[in-house]
Design a protein around this motif. Structure first.
Motif, PDB file in Angstrom:
ATOM      1  N   TYR A  94       0.839  -1.210   0.000  1.00  0.00           N
ATOM      2  CA  TYR A  94       0.000   0.000   0.000  1.00  0.00           C
ATOM      3  C   TYR A  94       0.873   1.259   0.000  1.00  0.00           C
ATOM      4  N   TRP A  97      -2.873   4.688  -1.991  1.00  0.00           N
ATOM      5  CA  TRP A  97      -3.925   4.822  -3.016  1.00  0.00           C
ATOM      6  C   TRP A  97      -4.579   3.471  -3.278  1.00  0.00           C
ATOM      7  N   THR A  98      -5.891   3.434  -3.283  1.00  0.00           N
ATOM      8  CA  THR A  98      -6.628   2.205  -3.597  1.00  0.00           C
ATOM      9  C   THR A  98      -7.733   2.469  -4.614  1.00  0.00           C
ATOM     10  N   THR A 118       3.893   3.940   2.300  1.00  0.00           N
ATOM     11  CA  THR A 118       3.674   5.353   2.582  1.00  0.00           C
ATOM     12  C   THR A 118       4.060   5.618   4.032  1.00  0.00           C
TER      13      THR A 118
END
Length: 283
Positions: A94, A97-98, A118
């Motif tokens: 991760y 952003w998804t 992140t």
């Protein structure tokens, strides 16, 4: 009969712990500390004699059926969105952003490049699992979130100036009897100790860039070692490396190119022959 099932399960777990002690000096990282899972692993391998291993399914020992389907969606790069039957959502590698999927309950991250992590994950994320230990040493995760067991096996990375030990994690998600593995930013081939701690993987997400991670032929060799039923390519920097990877496995694996980003899997619908399933990528 229930007391017999409990005894067999306890015996299996005890043998796994003995194997862990035997491998303690091997340098292979496995989650033995931190949050302890409340249910036994369905995917771990019990070492009979290295480098051979016998794969054990505890659901067969206990005689309890496992139901439910897992939905896996390819977001981009090395990020997959995994949804369990119980509603647990997971984003792998991760980087913040998804797409339009909102906030996952669990995220896993690896540190090889900033596109895999992140430093400012949304505080609403319940579990942020780093594949490396910022304080040095191994990153250890072994926890139960809803109907999902999550653990990791560490590997090394090349690093920018010198190799970094235990700086990448292969994350393993056990959901509804399925063993799902994400290889992260894998930089080297897997030894017998790694394979033992990984155990059975029904589904594996594999980087196929051929340069930043392992060369294509060596990555294909890793996949042949793992013997997974479903192989989901990721981390392809264009169709060339993806096509090379597929070509390397085409003699022994079935190949499916889906016109979709998602697939729904269960123990009942796994392909009989090991299959590379190419979900619609985003380069």
């Amino acid at each position: 009969m229930r007391h017999i099932y409990r005894f067999c399960s306890a015996l299996v777990v005890a043998v796994v712990l003995v194997a862990a002690s035997a491998w303690a000096g091997s340098g292979v990282g496995f989650a033995q500390t931190g949050s302890v899972a409340r249910a036994p692993s369905n995917c771990l391998a019990i070492a009979e004699s290295l480098p051979r291993a016998r794969f054990v399914s505890l659901k067969q020992v206990q005689g309890e059926p496992v139901s439910g389907s897992v939905r896996i969606s390819y977001v981009s790069h090395s990020t997959f969105w995994i949804e369990s039957p119980g509603g647990v959502t997971i984003a792998t590698d991760y980087a913040g952003w998804t797409g339009r999927r909102g906030i996952p309950r669990v995220v896993t991250m690896n540190k090889a490049h900033e596109t895999h992590f992140t430093d400012s994950p949304d505080p609403a994320i319940e579990h942020v699992l780093r594949g490396w230990n910022p304080e040095g040493g191994r990153s250890n995760h072994n926890l139960e979130v809803g109907d999902v067991l999550i653990r990791n096996v560490t590997t090394d990375i090349r690093g920018w100036q010198a190799p970094e030990k235990d700086a990448n994690s292969i994350f393993i998600f056990e959901i509804s009897g399925l063993c799902i593995g994400h290889l992260g930013h894998l930089h080297h081939e897997l030894g017998a100790g790694h394979l033992g701690w990984i155990g059975r993987l029904d589904v594996v997400m594999v980087p196929v860039d051929g340069s930043w991670t392992l060369p294509i032929d060596k990555m294909a060799g890793v996949i042949k070692q793992l013997r997974s039923r479903v192989i989901l390519p990721m981390h392809a920097f264009g169709d060339y490396s993806l096509s090379q990877f597929v070509a390397n496995l085409s003699n022994d694996f079935a190949i499916r190119r889906e016109q979709a980003r998602s697939i729904t899997l269960s123990t009942d619908n796994l392909p009989a022959k090991p299959t590379v399933i190419v979900l619609e990528p985003q380069f």
